[in-house]
Design a protein around this motif. Structure first.
Motif, PDB file in Angstrom:
ATOM      1  N   PRO A  51       9.507   0.474  34.384  1.00  0.00           N
ATOM      2  CA  PRO A  51       9.464  -0.539  35.434  1.00  0.00           C
ATOM      3  C   PRO A  51       8.181  -0.405  36.252  1.00  0.00           C
ATOM      4  O   PRO A  51       7.606   0.676  36.342  1.00  0.00           O
ATOM      5  N   GLY A  52       7.751  -1.505  36.815  1.00  0.00           N
ATOM      6  CA  GLY A  52       6.557  -1.476  37.651  1.00  0.00           C
ATOM      7  C   GLY A  52       5.252  -1.466  36.887  1.00  0.00           C
ATOM      8  O   GLY A  52       4.198  -1.230  37.453  1.00  0.00           O
ATOM      9  N   THR A  53       5.313  -1.738  35.579  1.00  0.00           N
ATOM     10  CA  THR A  53       4.094  -1.818  34.779  1.00  0.00           C
ATOM     11  C   THR A  53       3.925  -3.251  34.286  1.00  0.00           C
ATOM     12  O   THR A  53       4.898  -3.917  33.959  1.00  0.00           O
ATOM     13  N   PRO A  54       2.696  -3.718  34.234  1.00  0.00           N
ATOM     14  CA  PRO A  54       2.476  -5.096  33.775  1.00  0.00           C
ATOM     15  C   PRO A  54       2.563  -5.218  32.260  1.00  0.00           C
ATOM     16  O   PRO A  54       2.522  -4.213  31.542  1.00  0.00           O
ATOM     17  N   ALA A 113      11.870  -5.255  27.831  1.00  0.00           N
ATOM     18  CA  ALA A 113      12.097  -4.917  29.240  1.00  0.00           C
ATOM     19  C   ALA A 113      12.818  -3.583  29.377  1.00  0.00           C
ATOM     20  O   ALA A 113      12.502  -2.783  30.260  1.00  0.00           O
ATOM     21  N   SER A 143       0.586  -9.931  33.605  1.00  0.00           N
ATOM     22  CA  SER A 143       1.626 -10.138  34.609  1.00  0.00           C
ATOM     23  C   SER A 143       1.366  -9.231  35.805  1.00  0.00           C
ATOM     24  O   SER A 143       0.607  -8.269  35.723  1.00  0.00           O
ATOM     25  N   ASP A 144       2.043  -9.541  36.885  1.00  0.00           N
ATOM     26  CA  ASP A 144       2.044  -8.609  37.996  1.00  0.00           C
ATOM     27  C   ASP A 144       3.027  -7.489  37.653  1.00  0.00           C
ATOM     28  O   ASP A 144       3.667  -7.517  36.603  1.00  0.00           O
ATOM     29  N   THR A 145       3.160  -6.513  38.527  1.00  0.00           N
ATOM     30  CA  THR A 145       4.021  -5.365  38.212  1.00  0.00           C
ATOM     31  C   THR A 145       5.500  -5.719  38.240  1.00  0.00           C
ATOM     32  O   THR A 145       6.315  -4.973  37.697  1.00  0.00           O
ATOM     33  N   THR A 146       5.849  -6.864  38.842  1.00  0.00           N
ATOM     34  CA  THR A 146       7.246  -7.295  38.815  1.00  0.00           C
ATOM     35  C   THR A 146       7.557  -8.133  37.579  1.00  0.00           C
ATOM     36  O   THR A 146       8.704  -8.477  37.341  1.00  0.00           O
ATOM     37  N   ARG A 147       6.509  -8.473  36.837  1.00  0.00           N
ATOM     38  CA  ARG A 147       6.609  -9.304  35.628  1.00  0.00           C
ATOM     39  C   ARG A 147       7.155 -10.693  35.913  1.00  0.00           C
ATOM     40  O   ARG A 147       7.794 -11.321  35.068  1.00  0.00           O
ATOM     41  N   MET A 148       6.879 -11.182  37.102  1.00  0.00           N
ATOM     42  CA  MET A 148       7.343 -12.513  37.496  1.00  0.00           C
ATOM     43  C   MET A 148       6.233 -13.554  37.400  1.00  0.00           C
ATOM     44  O   MET A 148       6.508 -14.731  37.193  1.00  0.00           O
TER      45      MET A 148
END
Length: 100
Positions: free
Chosen positions: A15-18, A10, A34-39
């Motif tokens: 940031p903002g990359t899957p 991380a 993942s989505d760009t938030t990695r959630m």
């Protein structure tokens, strides 16, 4: 490509990359993104295993296509927390992927 802990991954990826998630089976590799938030991760593809180099190139192509900045590989552990043959195989895949 370097093998890192999730925390280090991380910190070392933009940031903002899957990320791609891999589930390494005996005959297939399940790939999620993942989505760009990695959630949230969603199924992306299934790679039928052939030769390691072909498998690795297929995964890296998916990674490039999604502009993913990292890979997360599942590590199957035994019920007692120890590592068996499948975990060793996953670690070997990660080590060999570093060489490409």
């Amino acid at each position: 490509m370097t093998v890192l802990s999730l925390e280090d991954l991380a910190a070392s990826t933009p940031p903002g990359t899957p990320w791609l998630g891999l589930d390494l089976g005996e005959k297939t590799i399940g790939v999620a993104v993942s989505d760009t938030t990695r959630m949230i991760a969603s199924p992306l593809s299934l790679v039928r295993k052939t030769k390691f180099t072909d498998d690795a190139h297929a995964v890296l192509k998916l990674m490039d296509g999604r502009k993913a900045s990292g890979l997360v590989i599942g590590l199957p552990l035994n019920m007692d927390g120890s590592e068996g043959p499948r975990a060793q195989s996953c670690r070997a895949f990660a080590r060999n992927l570093q060489r490409i």
